[in-house]
Design a protein around this motif. Structure first.
Motif, PDB file in Angstrom:
ATOM      1  N   TYR A 121       3.809  17.206  -1.511  1.00 26.96           N
ATOM      2  CA  TYR A 121       3.189  16.014  -0.926  1.00 26.96           C
ATOM      3  C   TYR A 121       4.127  15.363   0.082  1.00 26.96           C
ATOM      4  O   TYR A 121       3.712  14.872   1.126  1.00 26.96           O
ATOM      5  CB  TYR A 121       2.823  15.028  -2.041  1.00 26.96           C
ATOM      6  CG  TYR A 121       2.082  13.808  -1.565  1.00 26.96           C
ATOM      7  CD1 TYR A 121       0.697  13.841  -1.399  1.00 26.96           C
ATOM      8  CD2 TYR A 121       2.755  12.618  -1.289  1.00 26.96           C
ATOM      9  CE1 TYR A 121       0.002  12.724  -0.967  1.00 26.96           C
ATOM     10  CE2 TYR A 121       2.076  11.499  -0.848  1.00 26.96           C
ATOM     11  CZ  TYR A 121       0.701  11.551  -0.691  1.00 26.96           C
ATOM     12  OH  TYR A 121       0.017  10.439  -0.253  1.00 26.96           O
ATOM     13  N   GLU A 133       2.531  17.246  -5.733  1.00 28.22           N
ATOM     14  CA  GLU A 133       1.246  16.809  -6.286  1.00 28.22           C
ATOM     15  C   GLU A 133       0.615  17.991  -7.006  1.00 28.22           C
ATOM     16  O   GLU A 133       0.284  19.007  -6.396  1.00 28.22           O
ATOM     17  CB  GLU A 133       0.329  16.292  -5.194  1.00 28.22           C
ATOM     18  CG  GLU A 133      -0.980  15.721  -5.749  1.00 28.22           C
ATOM     19  CD  GLU A 133      -1.746  14.939  -4.699  1.00 28.22           C
ATOM     20  OE1 GLU A 133      -1.822  13.706  -4.814  1.00 28.22           O
ATOM     21  OE2 GLU A 133      -2.256  15.585  -3.762  1.00 28.22           O
ATOM     22  N   GLY A 158       1.530   6.794  -6.692  1.00 31.18           N
ATOM     23  CA  GLY A 158       0.254   7.139  -7.287  1.00 31.18           C
ATOM     24  C   GLY A 158      -0.317   6.015  -8.124  1.00 31.18           C
ATOM     25  O   GLY A 158      -1.030   6.240  -9.101  1.00 31.18           O
ATOM     26  N   CYS A 200       2.430   1.798  -3.431  1.00 28.13           N
ATOM     27  CA  CYS A 200       1.450   2.258  -4.421  1.00 28.13           C
ATOM     28  C   CYS A 200       1.053   3.715  -4.167  1.00 28.13           C
ATOM     29  O   CYS A 200       0.898   4.496  -5.113  1.00 28.13           O
ATOM     30  CB  CYS A 200       0.221   1.354  -4.402  1.00 28.13           C
ATOM     31  SG  CYS A 200       0.533  -0.316  -5.047  1.00 28.13           S
ATOM     32  N   GLU A 201       0.901   4.094  -2.897  1.00 24.48           N
ATOM     33  CA  GLU A 201       0.547   5.473  -2.590  1.00 24.48           C
ATOM     34  C   GLU A 201       1.659   6.425  -3.012  1.00 24.48           C
ATOM     35  O   GLU A 201       1.407   7.507  -3.549  1.00 24.48           O
ATOM     36  CB  GLU A 201       0.260   5.616  -1.093  1.00 24.48           C
ATOM     37  CG  GLU A 201      -1.062   4.991  -0.662  1.00 24.48           C
ATOM     38  CD  GLU A 201      -1.282   5.101   0.834  1.00 24.48           C
ATOM     39  OE1 GLU A 201      -0.361   5.559   1.548  1.00 24.48           O
ATOM     40  OE2 GLU A 201      -2.370   4.720   1.298  1.00 24.48           O
ATOM     41  N   ARG A 216       0.826  -1.206   0.000  1.00 24.69           N
ATOM     42  CA  ARG A 216       0.000   0.000   0.000  1.00 24.69           C
ATOM     43  C   ARG A 216       0.863   1.259   0.000  1.00 24.69           C
ATOM     44  O   ARG A 216       0.607   2.200  -0.748  1.00 24.69           O
ATOM     45  CB  ARG A 216      -0.935  -0.003   1.208  1.00 24.69           C
ATOM     46  CG  ARG A 216      -1.900   1.189   1.222  1.00 24.69           C
ATOM     47  CD  ARG A 216      -2.832   1.148   2.412  1.00 24.69           C
ATOM     48  NE  ARG A 216      -2.140   1.407   3.672  1.00 24.69           N
ATOM     49  CZ  ARG A 216      -1.885   0.485   4.582  1.00 24.69           C
ATOM     50  NH1 ARG A 216      -2.261  -0.773   4.387  1.00 24.69           N
ATOM     51  NH2 ARG A 216      -1.252   0.803   5.699  1.00 24.69           N
ATOM     52  N   HIS A 217       1.918   1.280   0.839  1.00 30.30           N
ATOM     53  CA  HIS A 217       2.785   2.457   0.901  1.00 30.30           C
ATOM     54  C   HIS A 217       3.471   2.693  -0.444  1.00 30.30           C
ATOM     55  O   HIS A 217       3.587   3.830  -0.911  1.00 30.30           O
ATOM     56  CB  HIS A 217       3.832   2.284   1.997  1.00 30.30           C
ATOM     57  CG  HIS A 217       3.267   2.254   3.379  1.00 30.30           C
ATOM     58  ND1 HIS A 217       2.173   3.006   3.754  1.00 30.30           N
ATOM     59  CD2 HIS A 217       3.650   1.559   4.487  1.00 30.30           C
ATOM     60  CE1 HIS A 217       1.905   2.781   5.022  1.00 30.30           C
ATOM     61  NE2 HIS A 217       2.775   1.904   5.488  1.00 30.30           N
TER      62      HIS A 217
END
Length: 331
Positions: free
Chosen positions: A263, A286, A59, A55-56, A52-53
């Protein structure tokens, strides 16, 4: 499926071989073929939080089946701050220490090639074998003089091969700057871009290929272009040949207005690289259009950069042949 960003040391501009006798190279060649890891376990099992980290930060949506994106292959083999543990043998550490002791103490990654055999899923426990593939003769590059070191790795889950990874670094002695120069390289370029003082190294050149050439053509026109999928309308950056959301190969280029926020960011202190004077801030910006880009923050000191800081696109000419998109912040 495979991925790579170059097949050889050409990734470092200006490289050329030296013709001088090189006794050190003879010592380094003895390391070729020696194992750097043997059935070494990954530091952590494949896990959902790390996926998850990752992919975040990029993006990128988490794959629908929950598997790790293929390009995370190297993540599961990294020793992190634990250093040379995690089952690695001492040969690779000895090789790097030999180069450090000879004055080739700076390092930069130049390219990698990966082949993906099967996806990695949460709960998988990987092992890997690595070997020192080769050490190049001494080369002279824009960064300095040094040696390219290539390693090969096979990543497995149980007995099944999950992927392969070939990684190359340059261990080098930085090119000397002319004494008496002051201020950052970016400041010097901004003040007088046509006249670059002798002895100040150039910034590394961006790798321009058929997939991202349109972006760099936009930079020449002072436009920041990102891609928008023609099928699902998802924006993406950096440029890719296909949509990472729906897989469509159809897209159009869109010019960003240039407004965004910080970001995330890091402040670089060490190691120093030619043409970059630490400390300086490197930010993940971002944009209002929903894409993220890594670049420098200008207009404020490195210790004034903050998450959420509004920034605005500008173009910085760093030398006669290179102009880059950067982001100006307000203190």
């Amino acid at each position: 499926m495979s991925a790579g960003n170059g097949a050889g040391p050409r990734a470092v501009p200006g490289e050329r071989e030296t013709d001088e006798p090189d006794a050190l190279y003879e010592r380094l060649c003895a390391y070729a073929g020696r194992p750097a890891a043997a059935s070494a376990p990954g530091r952590d099992p494949v896990n959902e939080p790390m996926i998850r980290h990752w992919c975040e930060a990029l993006g990128h949506p988490v794959p629908p089946d929950g598997s790790a994106p293929a390009t995370m292959l190297q993540v599961w083999t990294m020793a992190g701050l634990a250093g040379p543990g995690s089952g690695r043998s001492g040969a690779y550490g000895e090789l790097l220490a030999t180069l450090d002791g000879a004055g080739y103490s700076s390092v930069v990654a130049t390219d990698c090639e990966q082949e993906y055999i099967r996806p990695l899923r949460p709960g998988d426990e990987i092992t890997f074998d690595a070997v020192i593939d080769s050490v190049s003769p001494r080369k002279t590059t824009k960064l300095g003089t040094g040696y390219f070191v290539t390693t090969r790795m096979e990543v497995r889950v149980g007995a099944a091969l999950a992927g392969t990874h070939r990684f190359r670094i340059l261990k080098y002695r930085p090119a000397r700057r002319r004494t008496g120069e002051s201020g950052s390289a970016a400041d010097r370029a901004r003040e007088s871009p046509p006249e670059r003082p002798r002895g100040i190294p150039l910034r590394p050149r961006p790798v321009v290929n058929r997939d991202n050439a349109g972006f760099w053509e936009g930079v020449q026109r002072h436009q920041f272009l990102f891609q928008r999928c023609a099928t699902c309308a998802v924006p993406r950056f950096p440029w890719l040949p296909g949509c990472n959301a729906c897989g469509s190969a159809e897209w159009r280029a869109v010019a960003a207005f240039g407004h965004g926020t910080v970001y995330s960011y890091v402040v670089m202190h060490h190691p120093p690289f030619p043409a970059f004077d630490p400390p300086y801030a490197v930010a993940l910006v971002e944009l209002d259009e929903g894409v993220r880009v890594i670049s420098n923050v200008t207009g404020v000191r490195h210790d004034q950069v903050r998450i959420g800081m509004p920034v605005e696109l500008e173009f910085l000419r760093v030398d006669d042949d290179l102009e880059l998109p950067v982001f100006r912040g307000a203190a």
